[in-house]
Scaffold this motif. Structure first.
Motif, PDB file in Angstrom:
ATOM      1  N   LYS A 152      22.263  62.536-105.179  1.00 37.24           N
ATOM      2  CA  LYS A 152      21.261  63.411-105.798  1.00 37.24           C
ATOM      3  C   LYS A 152      19.916  62.694-105.907  1.00 37.24           C
ATOM      4  O   LYS A 152      18.856  63.296-105.673  1.00 37.24           O
ATOM      5  CB  LYS A 152      21.723  63.862-107.174  1.00 37.24           C
ATOM      6  CG  LYS A 152      20.707  64.768-107.888  1.00 37.24           C
ATOM      7  CD  LYS A 152      21.140  65.121-109.279  1.00 37.24           C
ATOM      8  CE  LYS A 152      20.113  66.041-109.957  1.00 37.24           C
ATOM      9  NZ  LYS A 152      18.757  65.450-110.003  1.00 37.24           N
ATOM     10  N   GLU A 199      18.315  62.788-102.575  1.00 38.65           N
ATOM     11  CA  GLU A 199      17.872  64.152-102.283  1.00 38.65           C
ATOM     12  C   GLU A 199      16.607  64.496-103.077  1.00 38.65           C
ATOM     13  O   GLU A 199      15.739  65.223-102.591  1.00 38.65           O
ATOM     14  CB  GLU A 199      18.979  65.148-102.593  1.00 38.65           C
ATOM     15  CG  GLU A 199      20.115  65.124-101.569  1.00 38.65           C
ATOM     16  CD  GLU A 199      21.163  66.188-101.836  1.00 38.65           C
ATOM     17  OE1 GLU A 199      21.388  66.504-103.010  1.00 38.65           O
ATOM     18  OE2 GLU A 199      21.737  66.683-100.847  1.00 38.65           O
ATOM     19  N   SER A 226      18.481  66.608 -95.448  1.00 36.90           N
ATOM     20  CA  SER A 226      19.428  66.415 -96.543  1.00 36.90           C
ATOM     21  C   SER A 226      20.874  66.409 -96.040  1.00 36.90           C
ATOM     22  O   SER A 226      21.690  65.577 -96.457  1.00 36.90           O
ATOM     23  CB  SER A 226      19.237  67.520 -97.584  1.00 36.90           C
ATOM     24  OG  SER A 226      20.181  67.378 -98.633  1.00 36.90           O
ATOM     25  N   GLN A 247      23.693  63.626 -97.188  1.00 39.14           N
ATOM     26  CA  GLN A 247      25.053  64.020 -97.569  1.00 39.14           C
ATOM     27  C   GLN A 247      26.134  63.407 -96.674  1.00 39.14           C
ATOM     28  O   GLN A 247      27.173  62.966 -97.153  1.00 39.14           O
ATOM     29  CB  GLN A 247      25.159  65.544 -97.572  1.00 39.14           C
ATOM     30  CG  GLN A 247      24.299  66.201 -98.628  1.00 39.14           C
ATOM     31  CD  GLN A 247      24.286  67.713 -98.528  1.00 39.14           C
ATOM     32  OE1 GLN A 247      25.152  68.310 -97.891  1.00 39.14           O
ATOM     33  NE2 GLN A 247      23.296  68.351 -99.131  1.00 39.14           N
TER      34      GLN A 247
END
Length: 207
Positions: free
Chosen positions: A96, A99, A197, A202
């Motif tokens: 996170k 991101e 992303s 990920q």
């Protein structure tokens, strides 16, 4: 108690230099760069937009070179402050956190891509201006350091974190070039950000 008319009269009596700040001039200089590059920054044109005389300029800056140096210094400070803020953010979820960095990179482009266009103009200027080139090298190094620290928290490998940081930087720069095209498909910004992303953030968390 002063009436509204008295307040207006008092403001009208103030010298132009007191009604404006350095940031008012710098804001207009910024938009001049966005509209036409650094060669578009002209004191007389900015004064006309601010609806003041050219003489007001000299209350805040010694000359055009001072205005330009102040504009670059403000931009550099804004970039460093953003990087420091992002670097200090620790949610407990490293994916996170990275991101959030990617999101900030796209948000930083500006609602109308104004910040993106300013930086593109600055990079063009750096080919003729050693000071601008040195400053951009500093900012790029800070950004890479930020990317590396976020990737390191995910992959736990120094070389891999460095390599992924380079790929992320290239992906963002390429996205900026795509976004700056005169015509783009709808939702291009969301599409590009999602690609980065998905494949650079990920997927690293699952390896």
């Amino acid at each position: 108690m002063k009436t509204q008319q008295q307040v207006k009269t008092k403001k009208a009596e103030l010298p132009e230099s007191n009604r404006l700040t350095r940031d008012d001039w710098l804001d207009q200089a910024f938009w001049a760069v966005v509209a036409g590059g650094f060669e578009n920054v002209k004191v007389q044109s900015i004064a006309e937009k601010l609806k003041v005389t050219r003489g007001s300029f000299y209350w805040h800056f010694s000359d055009h070179a001072d205005l330009m140096a102040s504009l670059l210094a403000r931009w550099k400070l804004q970039q460093i402050s953003l990087d420091q803020k992002l670097d200090s953010q620790r949610s407990g979820d490293p994916v996170k956190d990275l991101e959030d960095v990617v999101d900030a990179a796209f948000t930083q482009a500006g609602a109308t891509l104004e910040n993106l266009r300013f930086e593109q103009a600055l990079r063009s200027l750096s080919h003729q201006n050693a000071e601008a080139a040195h400053m951009l090298a500093e900012i790029d190094a800070e950004r890479m350091k930020l990317f590396e620290s976020k990737f390191m928290a995910i992959v736990k490998d120094t070389k891999k974190a460095r390599d992924l940081s380079v790929l992320l930087y290239l992906a963002i720069v390429g996205s900026y070039q795509a976004l700056s095209r005169p015509v783009n498909p709808p939702n291009i910004r969301i599409y590009l950000q999602t690609l980065i992303s998905t494949y650079l953030v990920q997927k690293m968390a699952t390896k």
